[in-house]
Motif scaffolding. Structure first.
Motif, PDB file in Angstrom:
ATOM      1  N   ALA A 259       0.831  -1.207   0.000  1.00 55.73           N
ATOM      2  CA  ALA A 259       0.000   0.000   0.000  1.00 55.73           C
ATOM      3  C   ALA A 259       0.866   1.258   0.000  1.00 55.73           C
ATOM      4  O   ALA A 259       0.576   2.226  -0.725  1.00 55.73           O
ATOM      5  CB  ALA A 259      -0.928  -0.002   1.216  1.00 55.73           C
ATOM      6  N   ALA A 260       1.946   1.247   0.794  1.00 52.70           N
ATOM      7  CA  ALA A 260       2.841   2.406   0.832  1.00 52.70           C
ATOM      8  C   ALA A 260       3.513   2.615  -0.515  1.00 52.70           C
ATOM      9  O   ALA A 260       3.672   3.756  -0.976  1.00 52.70           O
ATOM     10  CB  ALA A 260       3.884   2.219   1.932  1.00 52.70           C
ATOM     11  N   ALA A 261       3.903   1.517  -1.158  1.00 44.02           N
ATOM     12  CA  ALA A 261       4.528   1.627  -2.482  1.00 44.02           C
ATOM     13  C   ALA A 261       3.536   2.159  -3.506  1.00 44.02           C
ATOM     14  O   ALA A 261       3.878   3.012  -4.340  1.00 44.02           O
ATOM     15  CB  ALA A 261       5.067   0.265  -2.908  1.00 44.02           C
ATOM     16  N   GLN A 262       2.301   1.682  -3.461  1.00 45.35           N
ATOM     17  CA  GLN A 262       1.255   2.157  -4.379  1.00 45.35           C
ATOM     18  C   GLN A 262       1.041   3.656  -4.213  1.00 45.35           C
ATOM     19  O   GLN A 262       0.833   4.392  -5.187  1.00 45.35           O
ATOM     20  CB  GLN A 262      -0.041   1.390  -4.116  1.00 45.35           C
ATOM     21  CG  GLN A 262      -1.271   1.913  -4.835  1.00 45.35           C
ATOM     22  CD  GLN A 262      -1.306   1.586  -6.321  1.00 45.35           C
ATOM     23  OE1 GLN A 262      -0.566   0.730  -6.790  1.00 45.35           O
ATOM     24  NE2 GLN A 262      -2.153   2.276  -7.064  1.00 45.35           N
ATOM     25  N   GLN A 263       1.097   4.130  -2.968  1.00 44.11           N
ATOM     26  CA  GLN A 263       0.826   5.538  -2.692  1.00 44.11           C
ATOM     27  C   GLN A 263       1.917   6.472  -3.211  1.00 44.11           C
ATOM     28  O   GLN A 263       1.718   7.683  -3.264  1.00 44.11           O
ATOM     29  CB  GLN A 263       0.632   5.735  -1.187  1.00 44.11           C
ATOM     30  CG  GLN A 263      -0.679   5.158  -0.677  1.00 44.11           C
ATOM     31  CD  GLN A 263      -0.773   5.117   0.844  1.00 44.11           C
ATOM     32  OE1 GLN A 263       0.061   5.677   1.543  1.00 44.11           O
ATOM     33  NE2 GLN A 263      -1.800   4.445   1.348  1.00 44.11           N
ATOM     34  N   LEU A 264       3.059   5.918  -3.621  1.00 45.36           N
ATOM     35  CA  LEU A 264       4.107   6.755  -4.206  1.00 45.36           C
ATOM     36  C   LEU A 264       3.652   7.320  -5.552  1.00 45.36           C
ATOM     37  O   LEU A 264       4.195   8.329  -6.018  1.00 45.36           O
ATOM     38  CB  LEU A 264       5.401   5.947  -4.389  1.00 45.36           C
ATOM     39  CG  LEU A 264       6.114   5.511  -3.105  1.00 45.36           C
ATOM     40  CD1 LEU A 264       7.314   4.642  -3.445  1.00 45.36           C
ATOM     41  CD2 LEU A 264       6.543   6.720  -2.280  1.00 45.36           C
ATOM     42  N   GLY A 265       2.703   6.648  -6.179  1.00 44.38           N
ATOM     43  CA  GLY A 265       2.157   7.175  -7.429  1.00 44.38           C
ATOM     44  C   GLY A 265       3.051   7.014  -8.631  1.00 44.38           C
ATOM     45  O   GLY A 265       2.913   7.746  -9.617  1.00 44.38           O
ATOM     46  N   VAL A 266       3.978   6.061  -8.582  1.00 43.20           N
ATOM     47  CA  VAL A 266       4.853   5.779  -9.717  1.00 43.20           C
ATOM     48  C   VAL A 266       4.799   4.287 -10.008  1.00 43.20           C
ATOM     49  O   VAL A 266       4.478   3.479  -9.137  1.00 43.20           O
ATOM     50  CB  VAL A 266       6.315   6.205  -9.430  1.00 43.20           C
ATOM     51  CG1 VAL A 266       6.392   7.707  -9.219  1.00 43.20           C
ATOM     52  CG2 VAL A 266       6.881   5.475  -8.213  1.00 43.20           C
ATOM     53  N   ASP A 267       5.116   3.929 -11.240  1.00 38.08           N
ATOM     54  CA  ASP A 267       5.164   2.521 -11.593  1.00 38.08           C
ATOM     55  C   ASP A 267       6.427   1.890 -11.031  1.00 38.08           C
ATOM     56  O   ASP A 267       7.528   2.415 -11.233  1.00 38.08           O
ATOM     57  CB  ASP A 267       5.132   2.345 -13.112  1.00 38.08           C
ATOM     58  CG  ASP A 267       3.798   2.748 -13.712  1.00 38.08           C
ATOM     59  OD1 ASP A 267       2.787   2.679 -12.989  1.00 38.08           O
ATOM     60  OD2 ASP A 267       3.763   3.136 -14.894  1.00 38.08           O
ATOM     61  N   LEU A 268       6.267   0.776 -10.332  1.00 39.43           N
ATOM     62  CA  LEU A 268       7.393   0.099  -9.710  1.00 39.43           C
ATOM     63  C   LEU A 268       7.339  -1.396 -10.011  1.00 39.43           C
ATOM     64  O   LEU A 268       6.270  -2.005  -9.945  1.00 39.43           O
ATOM     65  CB  LEU A 268       7.356   0.261  -8.183  1.00 39.43           C
ATOM     66  CG  LEU A 268       7.783   1.581  -7.569  1.00 39.43           C
ATOM     67  CD1 LEU A 268       7.540   1.541  -6.063  1.00 39.43           C
ATOM     68  CD2 LEU A 268       9.250   1.867  -7.846  1.00 39.43           C
ATOM     69  N   PHE A 269       8.493  -1.960 -10.307  1.00 39.37           N
ATOM     70  CA  PHE A 269       8.582  -3.410 -10.316  1.00 39.37           C
ATOM     71  C   PHE A 269       8.613  -3.899  -8.872  1.00 39.37           C
ATOM     72  O   PHE A 269       9.287  -3.320  -8.020  1.00 39.37           O
ATOM     73  CB  PHE A 269       9.844  -3.878 -11.043  1.00 39.37           C
ATOM     74  CG  PHE A 269       9.726  -3.775 -12.532  1.00 39.37           C
ATOM     75  CD1 PHE A 269       8.926  -4.667 -13.242  1.00 39.37           C
ATOM     76  CD2 PHE A 269      10.400  -2.791 -13.227  1.00 39.37           C
ATOM     77  CE1 PHE A 269       8.807  -4.565 -14.615  1.00 39.37           C
ATOM     78  CE2 PHE A 269      10.281  -2.685 -14.597  1.00 39.37           C
ATOM     79  CZ  PHE A 269       9.486  -3.578 -15.303  1.00 39.37           C
ATOM     80  N   ALA A 270       7.872  -4.973  -8.622  1.00 37.13           N
ATOM     81  CA  ALA A 270       7.842  -5.611  -7.305  1.00 37.13           C
ATOM     82  C   ALA A 270       8.105  -7.095  -7.548  1.00 37.13           C
ATOM     83  O   ALA A 270       7.196  -7.855  -7.879  1.00 37.13           O
ATOM     84  CB  ALA A 270       6.510  -5.375  -6.617  1.00 37.13           C
ATOM     85  N   ILE A 271       9.358  -7.482  -7.398  1.00 35.68           N
ATOM     86  CA  ILE A 271       9.819  -8.810  -7.796  1.00 35.68           C
ATOM     87  C   ILE A 271       9.953  -9.710  -6.568  1.00 35.68           C
ATOM     88  O   ILE A 271      10.680  -9.379  -5.623  1.00 35.68           O
ATOM     89  CB  ILE A 271      11.165  -8.729  -8.532  1.00 35.68           C
ATOM     90  CG1 ILE A 271      11.066  -7.765  -9.723  1.00 35.68           C
ATOM     91  CG2 ILE A 271      11.621 -10.108  -8.976  1.00 35.68           C
ATOM     92  CD1 ILE A 271      10.048  -8.156 -10.775  1.00 35.68           C
ATOM     93  N   VAL A 272       9.234 -10.822  -6.593  1.00 38.05           N
ATOM     94  CA  VAL A 272       9.279 -11.770  -5.477  1.00 38.05           C
ATOM     95  C   VAL A 272      10.626 -12.482  -5.478  1.00 38.05           C
ATOM     96  O   VAL A 272      11.069 -12.997  -6.497  1.00 38.05           O
ATOM     97  CB  VAL A 272       8.141 -12.803  -5.594  1.00 38.05           C
ATOM     98  CG1 VAL A 272       8.265 -13.852  -4.495  1.00 38.05           C
ATOM     99  CG2 VAL A 272       6.793 -12.112  -5.537  1.00 38.05           C
ATOM    100  N   GLU A 273      11.260 -12.499  -4.312  1.00 41.28           N
ATOM    101  CA  GLU A 273      12.519 -13.216  -4.132  1.00 41.28           C
ATOM    102  C   GLU A 273      12.466 -13.932  -2.786  1.00 41.28           C
ATOM    103  O   GLU A 273      12.454 -13.278  -1.743  1.00 41.28           O
ATOM    104  CB  GLU A 273      13.704 -12.240  -4.107  1.00 41.28           C
ATOM    105  CG  GLU A 273      14.312 -11.961  -5.439  1.00 41.28           C
ATOM    106  CD  GLU A 273      15.725 -11.416  -5.252  1.00 41.28           C
ATOM    107  OE1 GLU A 273      16.510 -11.558  -6.181  1.00 41.28           O
ATOM    108  OE2 GLU A 273      16.033 -10.865  -4.183  1.00 41.28           O
ATOM    109  N   GLN A 274      12.440 -15.217  -2.812  1.00 45.36           N
ATOM    110  CA  GLN A 274      12.505 -15.959  -1.556  1.00 45.36           C
ATOM    111  C   GLN A 274      13.791 -16.771  -1.550  1.00 45.36           C
ATOM    112  O   GLN A 274      13.874 -17.839  -2.148  1.00 45.36           O
ATOM    113  CB  GLN A 274      11.302 -16.886  -1.369  1.00 45.36           C
ATOM    114  CG  GLN A 274      11.315 -17.568   0.001  1.00 45.36           C
ATOM    115  CD  GLN A 274      10.149 -18.504   0.205  1.00 45.36           C
ATOM    116  OE1 GLN A 274       9.121 -18.378  -0.435  1.00 45.36           O
ATOM    117  NE2 GLN A 274      10.313 -19.453   1.110  1.00 45.36           N
ATOM    118  N   ASP A 275      14.814 -16.236  -0.897  1.00 42.50           N
ATOM    119  CA  ASP A 275      16.103 -16.928  -0.853  1.00 42.50           C
ATOM    120  C   ASP A 275      15.928 -18.317  -0.263  1.00 42.50           C
ATOM    121  O   ASP A 275      15.452 -18.451   0.863  1.00 42.50           O
ATOM    122  CB  ASP A 275      17.087 -16.144   0.039  1.00 42.50           C
ATOM    123  CG  ASP A 275      17.337 -14.737  -0.467  1.00 42.50           C
ATOM    124  OD1 ASP A 275      17.692 -14.601  -1.646  1.00 42.50           O
ATOM    125  OD2 ASP A 275      17.175 -13.789   0.316  1.00 42.50           O
TER     126      ASP A 275
END
Length: 300
Positions: A259-275
């Motif tokens: 939600a915080a990332a969405q509120q930045l108002g810019v397109d962002l890659f959100a890449i899942v990484e589970q080491d």
């Protein structure tokens, strides 16, 4: 009602299939990774260790396109705090990865600092704290690298705070950001690594939102993390002990971060990484499928 997270482009990475090295008998073949990441419902991938996926651009683009996948970023490790002596070797590697990254149509290069202790034995490679001179070498070297990557390859450099590196905790991340030019250097916020090192991802997004250029989504198991911290365990063995876990089983809670990332108002890659290197070959796919369902439930 779930709010659509329409500014986040969700993907996964070889890391989520236990891939840490270009070639390793404990890792799944690259073709299986591509098949399964597509099967899991992801549209985007990262290149992972250079040489794991095909390095011929025409072949790589054909393999990803045939599975409905696109590349979001390449990744490099650097030791820029060591100063000018490492520049030529650093650039030789970075330019190789950046060239392939550009050829896939991706727009980001994820830069990870080098480890200060051995990832298997926990033996100190160098002190965990940098001197003022090393901090200057790190920040000026990163700016130099980012400008050249931008000018020669058109890629945005995002630096990845990482456990057992010199850019890890809230204090170190803030120091790094405050000392670098936002016009060329931004952050790949890895929610798992930041929590591993005691950081608050939501607070970081709210405080340095304009510097968040990319996201890695992962969680840590707080019980395993407590043991890791108590025993001074290095990151590699900590992963083998299960310190990284799938959402929603760990921390940080994923919904507020998204939600915080969405509120930045810019397109962002959100890449899942589970080491989870190493892992049984049949383990990643069901985790990836569950994680994709979970993220859809969050609106992503």
């Amino acid at each position: 009602m779930t709010v659509p997270l329409d500014r986040l482009r969700i993907g996964s990475a070889p890391d989520s299939w236990g891939v840490w090295f270009p070639d390793d008998s404990l890792q799944v073949p690259w073709s299986r990774f591509l098949d399964e990441v597509s099967q899991s419902g992801y549209d985007w991938i990262e290149l992972g260790p250079y040489g794991y996926l095909p390095t011929d651009p025409e072949r790589l683009n054909a393999e990803t396109a045939s599975r409905g996948l696109r590349v979001s970023a390449g990744t490099v490790f650097t030791a820029l705090h060591r100063g000018p002596a490492v520049w030529e070797d650093t650039w030789a590697h970075v330019s190789q990865v950046a060239e392939l990254t550009r050829a896939t149509g991706a727009g980001h290069l994820v830069v990870i600092p080098s480890f200060w202790r051995d990832d298997k034995t926990a033996e100190l490679i160098e002190p965990s704290e940098l001197t003022p001179e090393q901090w200057r070498a790190l920040t000026t070297g990163t700016e130099r690298l980012a400008r050249r990557v931008r000018d020669e390859f058109g890629l945005e450099t995002v630096v990845h705070p990482h456990a057992d590196t010199h850019i890890d905790s809230e204090e170190h991340v803030a120091r790094f950001l405050d000392a670098t030019d936002p016009a060329v250097v931004n952050l790949c916020l890895d929610t798992g690594h930041y929590a591993y090192c005691g950081g608050d991802s939501v607070k970081l997004i709210e405080t340095y939102g304009e510097r968040i250029g990319y996201l890695h989504l992962k969680q840590v198991d707080p019980e395993v993390l407590a043991r890791v911290r108590a025993n001074g365990t290095a990151f590699g063995p900590a992963v083998q002990q299960g310190v990284m876990c799938e959402p929603p089983l760990g921390v940080p809670e994923m919904e507020p971060v998204l939600a915080a990332a969405q509120q930045l108002g810019v397109d962002l890659f959100a890449i899942v990484e589970q080491d989870m290197y190493p892992c049984p070959p049949d383990q990643p796919l069901p985790i990836a499928q569950r994680t994709r369902r979970f993220l859809r439930g969050c609106g992503a």
